[in-house]
Design an enzyme around this catalytic site. Structure first.
Site, short mmCIF file in Angstrom:
data_model
loop_
_atom_site.label_atom_id
_atom_site.label_comp_id
_atom_site.label_asym_id
_atom_site.label_seq_id
_atom_site.Cartn_x
_atom_site.Cartn_y
_atom_site.Cartn_z
N GLY A 105 21.92 -8.13 28.31
CA GLY A 105 23.50 -8.98 28.85
C GLY A 105 23.64 -8.75 30.48
O GLY A 105 23.07 -10.70 30.74
N HIS A 106 23.55 -8.14 31.31
CA HIS A 106 23.47 -8.12 32.01
C HIS A 106 21.87 -8.39 32.49
O HIS A 106 21.82 -9.74 33.68
CB HIS A 106 22.50 -7.09 33.13
N LYS A 150 31.21 -12.60 27.90
CA LYS A 150 32.47 -11.89 27.10
C LYS A 150 33.63 -11.03 28.11
O LYS A 150 34.61 -10.92 27.48
CB LYS A 150 31.55 -10.37 26.94
N MET A 167 28.03 -2.47 36.91
CA MET A 167 28.35 -1.56 36.97
C MET A 167 27.52 -0.15 36.60
O MET A 167 27.28 0.37 36.30
CB MET A 167 29.63 -1.44 36.50
N GLY A 168 26.18 -1.37 36.39
CA GLY A 168 24.65 -0.21 36.27
C GLY A 168 25.01 -0.27 35.03
O GLY A 168 25.52 -0.75 33.92
N GLN A 210 39.48 0.44 39.06
CA GLN A 210 39.19 -0.23 37.72
C GLN A 210 39.37 0.07 37.11
O GLN A 210 40.14 -0.57 35.11
CB GLN A 210 38.26 -1.59 37.96
#
Length: 280
Positions: A33-34, A146, A27-28, A58
């Site tokens: 982590g991404h 996560k 989601m940008g 969501q």
């Protein structure tokens, strides 16, 4: 790197891309982590795609869709530097055009924890991920531990609907004090940020008890809860759960024979933090 805004163009490019194709849905507001997922996808695949889409379906009616962090220019710079081939950047009308009326309803794996705290959340997650999988047809798709229950929901949907992707789960990336990286961490005030590592300490308290030989799920849950309750800055504790890491079913007796996951969600001011540890 090619940035694509329509489903049709993305579908066509992925059909002609050199396999294997790896997909990292996001989601940008990208953080380390991404980027750990992006680097793994780049290493594993000849073609690597990333989607950036803040998915409105969501988010609940009183949640943070409008203010969710967005940093598109920086995100694209990071992805270009990481060697991304395709970035899928659709708007909500492209994903949910007028008349859209088909939804994925996850089953028991989505009922507890986040599913109970955020009704409809996993319907939105499952539907958008199903669309991303059918548009890109990835050989592999990458998600972070996560969001452990989310990964279980996606894995179950992928298997049940024969979508054909290999769902790869990567370890949670943390700050030096244990706080799991999250785009929403940007909301934390200085005082809330100082208190936030209590979430990881709570999970570690349960893990340390387990390593010492405790196998009663309620004892593990109590250890984590006691640690959270020691932090006065917490606004509330939504849940502390000990579940089977595959089915997400609550474990009420012994964790022996399970890959058990200790999971929690708490609120610090206006910020909701989730985290988990798998006991193995």
């Amino acid at each position: 790197m090619k940035v694509v805004e329509t489903c049709g163009e993305m579908f066509a490019l992925c059909r002609t891309a050199q396999p294997p194709l790896g997909l990292v849905p996001t989601m940008g507001a990208l953080h380390e982590g991404h980027m750990s997922l992006v680097r793994r996808a780049r290493a594993d695949n000849l073609t690597m795609a990333v989607s950036i889409f803040v998915n409105p379906t969501q988010f609940g009616p009183n949640e943070d869709f409008a203010r969710y962090p967005r940093s598109l220019e920086r995100d694209l710079e990071l992805l270009a530097a990481a060697g991304t081939d395709l970035v899928f950047l659709p708007g909500p009308p492209e994903v949910y055009p007028d008349g859209f009326d088909t939804w994925i309803e996850p089953g028991a794996v989505a009922e507890g924890m986040e599913g109970a705290a955020r009704p409809g959340h996993f319907r939105g997650v499952a539907t958008v991920v199903a669309k991303l999988f059918t548009i890109t047809r990835p050989d592999r798709a990458y998600f972070g531990q996560k969001d452990g229950q989310q990964v279980a929901v996606i894995r179950k949907m992928n298997d049940d609907l024969n979508l054909g992707a290999e769902v790869v789960t990567m370890p949670t990336i943390r700050e030096p004090d244990g706080l799991a990286l999250s785009s929403r961490n940007a909301y934390l005030t200085d005082e809330e940020r100082k208190a936030a590592p209590v979430v990881y300490r709570a999970l570690r308290a349960a893990e340390e008890l387990w390593r010492a030989g405790e196998r009663d799920a309620r004892a593990l849950q109590s250890a984590a809860t006691a640690q959270l309750e020691s932090e006065p800055a917490l606004s509330s504790v939504d849940y502390v759960s000990v579940v089977d890491a595959g089915s997400m079913a609550e474990i009420t007796g012994t964790v022996e024979g399970h890959a058990a996951m200790v999971a929690t969600a708490v609120r610090l001011g206006t910020v909701r933090l989730i985290d988990n540890l798998v006991l193995e």
